[in-house]
Write a protein that holds these residues in place. Structure first.
Motif, PDB file in Angstrom:
ATOM      1  N   ARG A  14       0.801  -1.290  -0.082  1.00  0.00           N
ATOM      2  CA  ARG A  14      -0.021   0.075  -0.060  1.00  0.00           C
ATOM      3  C   ARG A  14       0.824   1.331   0.012  1.00  0.00           C
ATOM      4  O   ARG A  14       2.001   1.418   0.473  1.00  0.00           O
ATOM      5  N   PRO A 146     -17.174   4.428  -5.585  1.00  0.00           N
ATOM      6  CA  PRO A 146     -16.817   3.695  -6.704  1.00  0.00           C
ATOM      7  C   PRO A 146     -16.793   4.528  -7.984  1.00  0.00           C
ATOM      8  O   PRO A 146     -16.059   4.150  -9.002  1.00  0.00           O
ATOM      9  N   LYS A 214     -14.013   8.493 -12.367  1.00  0.00           N
ATOM     10  CA  LYS A 214     -13.023   7.567 -12.398  1.00  0.00           C
ATOM     11  C   LYS A 214     -13.194   6.654 -13.652  1.00  0.00           C
ATOM     12  O   LYS A 214     -14.309   6.483 -14.222  1.00  0.00           O
ATOM     13  N   ALA A 217     -11.580   0.780 -15.080  1.00  0.00           N
ATOM     14  CA  ALA A 217     -10.502  -0.033 -14.395  1.00  0.00           C
ATOM     15  C   ALA A 217     -10.554   0.280 -12.704  1.00  0.00           C
ATOM     16  O   ALA A 217     -10.835  -0.379 -11.806  1.00  0.00           O
ATOM     17  N   ALA A 218     -10.393   1.590 -12.379  1.00  0.00           N
ATOM     18  CA  ALA A 218     -10.335   2.168 -11.164  1.00  0.00           C
ATOM     19  C   ALA A 218     -11.686   2.088 -10.416  1.00  0.00           C
ATOM     20  O   ALA A 218     -11.722   1.711  -9.055  1.00  0.00           O
ATOM     21  N   ARG A 219     -12.758   1.803 -10.973  1.00  0.00           N
ATOM     22  CA  ARG A 219     -14.093   1.864 -10.384  1.00  0.00           C
ATOM     23  C   ARG A 219     -14.312   0.375  -9.540  1.00  0.00           C
ATOM     24  O   ARG A 219     -15.262   0.206  -8.790  1.00  0.00           O
ATOM     25  N   THR A 220     -13.577  -0.614 -10.212  1.00  0.00           N
ATOM     26  CA  THR A 220     -13.682  -1.867  -9.748  1.00  0.00           C
ATOM     27  C   THR A 220     -12.547  -2.227  -8.905  1.00  0.00           C
ATOM     28  O   THR A 220     -12.704  -3.485  -8.298  1.00  0.00           O
ATOM     29  N   ASP A 221     -11.633  -1.473  -8.637  1.00  0.00           N
ATOM     30  CA  ASP A 221     -10.631  -1.710  -7.753  1.00  0.00           C
ATOM     31  C   ASP A 221     -10.715  -0.860  -6.561  1.00  0.00           C
ATOM     32  O   ASP A 221     -10.561   0.391  -6.192  1.00  0.00           O
ATOM     33  N   PRO A 222     -11.027  -1.769  -5.294  1.00  0.00           N
ATOM     34  CA  PRO A 222     -11.189  -1.267  -3.954  1.00  0.00           C
ATOM     35  C   PRO A 222     -10.010  -0.454  -3.319  1.00  0.00           C
ATOM     36  O   PRO A 222     -10.062   0.220  -2.384  1.00  0.00           O
ATOM     37  N   SER A 223      -8.773  -0.801  -3.972  1.00  0.00           N
ATOM     38  CA  SER A 223      -7.685  -0.042  -3.447  1.00  0.00           C
ATOM     39  C   SER A 223      -7.110   1.280  -3.749  1.00  0.00           C
ATOM     40  O   SER A 223      -6.256   1.755  -3.186  1.00  0.00           O
ATOM     41  N   VAL A 224      -7.869   1.751  -4.811  1.00  0.00           N
ATOM     42  CA  VAL A 224      -7.722   2.958  -5.549  1.00  0.00           C
ATOM     43  C   VAL A 224      -8.287   3.835  -4.416  1.00  0.00           C
ATOM     44  O   VAL A 224      -9.432   3.872  -4.113  1.00  0.00           O
TER      45      VAL A 224
END
Length: 391
Positions: A14, A146, A214, A217-224
């Protein structure tokens, strides 16, 4: 004795949190670049004499950034001077003086100069304000968003600790009312006035939040993380005034009276912006100005209000040379070159061939500063400019 203690809270891959101390993140991170930083600094730390390691280690591990920065700068300078072929003695005795400079620098048994290091940063009050803001940013990065990043325009600073959790809830409710496609179209058509904003204030601190759609790709990545960028509003932008900072640093280090050797002061300016040559010279010699002679002809000059000159004449003559660095982080070790200037009024001048770095010297015959070429940090440290591995 290691510089870093073993991590009990591994941070994985992280990024650093806003409110997390630099030392704690370096200790806990498992990113390849940070591992390389730890390995390098441990090697440098082994070069420090055993009886000096504990003090340096404790300051380096401090959660207070100015203490950490000071220790990092001292470790950097120690290694750099060793690489330049010098020998160093920590906190040497000075005849007739109770205080002790940071280093006595020698080469082949010949004592050459004393070195004092200082990190100049914002005031304690500003550091407290920054810590309050960082706590809010970390809370906001836990917001479930999201569809949008959040841009921030900042004004002022909080006098008391804001309720970050309540702000996060309010933003979540607001974001849920927004139309992502409509806002995205506004950006594409450059209709920025149509982008909705959310204004929030707390005890002298004002933030204007702007939604930024967003990508898929970023919409489905919870780490963003949702916070995208923060920008101080121009009317309230606070920058460390370099000229005043340098004058204060020189005055603070002019405390030894008559010395048997030249005194070099290494200053690290802790600020988000890099320092430049003009600002350093203004701080040392006084701001540039245009004067008019008796014949009415204009002539470039300086206002006599610098670290080395006042309306009454030269001052702080015990300081022979200043070496000024921008904020040093491991990834900038090889890309930031010091701005070095010799004091033309020094009681004991430092010979201009002593230091291998580029340096500014006053040419008295032509009444101007001349840049003397030197060796780059990349060469002196023996590190490639891109020495850190990618993540």
């Amino acid at each position: 004795m290691p510089l870093f203690e073993p991590s009990t809270t591994p941070a994985g891959q992280r990024p650093k949190r806003y409110g997390e101390s630099i030392y704690a993140y370096y200790r806990d991170s498992e990113r390849p670049g940070v591992v390389a930083i730890r390995d390098l600094l441990e090697v440098w730390f082994l070069e420090v004499p055993l009886d000096e390691q504990l003090d340096l280690q404790q300051r380096f591990r401090s959660p207070i950034e100015r203490h950490y920065r000071s220790a990092m700068f001292e470790l950097f300078l120690h290694h750099l001077l060793l690489r330049c072929g010098f020998q160093l003695e920590f906190h040497p005795d000075v005849p007739g003086v109770q205080r002790h400079p940071d280093f006595l620098v020698s080469r082949e048994g010949q004592e050459l100069f004393y070195l004092e290091a200082i990190a100049v940063s914002n005031s304690v009050r500003e550091e407290v304000e920054t810590n309050r803001m960082n706590q809010v940013y970390d809370v906001l990065n836990g917001l479930a968003s999201p569809d949008f990043y959040l841009g921030m325009r900042l004004e002022g600073a909080p006098a008391t600790q804001p309720a970050g959790a309540r702000l996060r809830r309010e933003l979540g409710v607001w974001l849920a009312t927004l139309d992502r496609q409509a806002i995205q179209q506004s950006y594409l058509e450059e209709r920025y006035e149509d982008v909705p904003v959310y204004e929030w204030e707390h005890d002298g601190w004002r933030i204007i939040f702007e939604p930024m759609p967003k990508g898929d790709a970023a919409r489905t990545d919870p780490s963003v993380r949702p916070l995208a960028m923060a920008m101080a509003m121009p009317m309230q932008a606070r920058q460390l005034r370099l000229d005043e900072a340098l004058k204060d640093a020189v005055a603070k280090k002019d405390r030894y009276g008559r010395l048997p050797l030249p005194l070099v002061v290494a200053v690290q300016v802790i600020d988000e912006f890099r320092i430049d040559r003009i600002a350093v010279m203004d701080g040392l010699f006084g701001p540039e100005a245009i004067g008019v002679n008796a014949q009415g002809l204009e002539r470039p000059g300086r206002v006599p209000d610098g670290a080395w000159v006042s309306p009454a004449g030269p001052r702080h003559r015990t300081i022979s040379t200043v070496m000024a660095w921008s904020t040093l982080d491991p990834w900038t070790f090889t890309s930031i070159e010091p701005i070095v200037a010799h004091n033309p009024y020094a009681s004991i001048p430092l010979p201009t061939d002593t230091l291998p770095v580029a340096q500014h010297v006053v040419d008295n015959q032509r009444d101007l500063l001349v840049l003397q070429a030197g060796v780059s940090m990349e060469q002196l440290l023996g590190l490639a400019r891109d020495w850190l591995p990618g993540d």
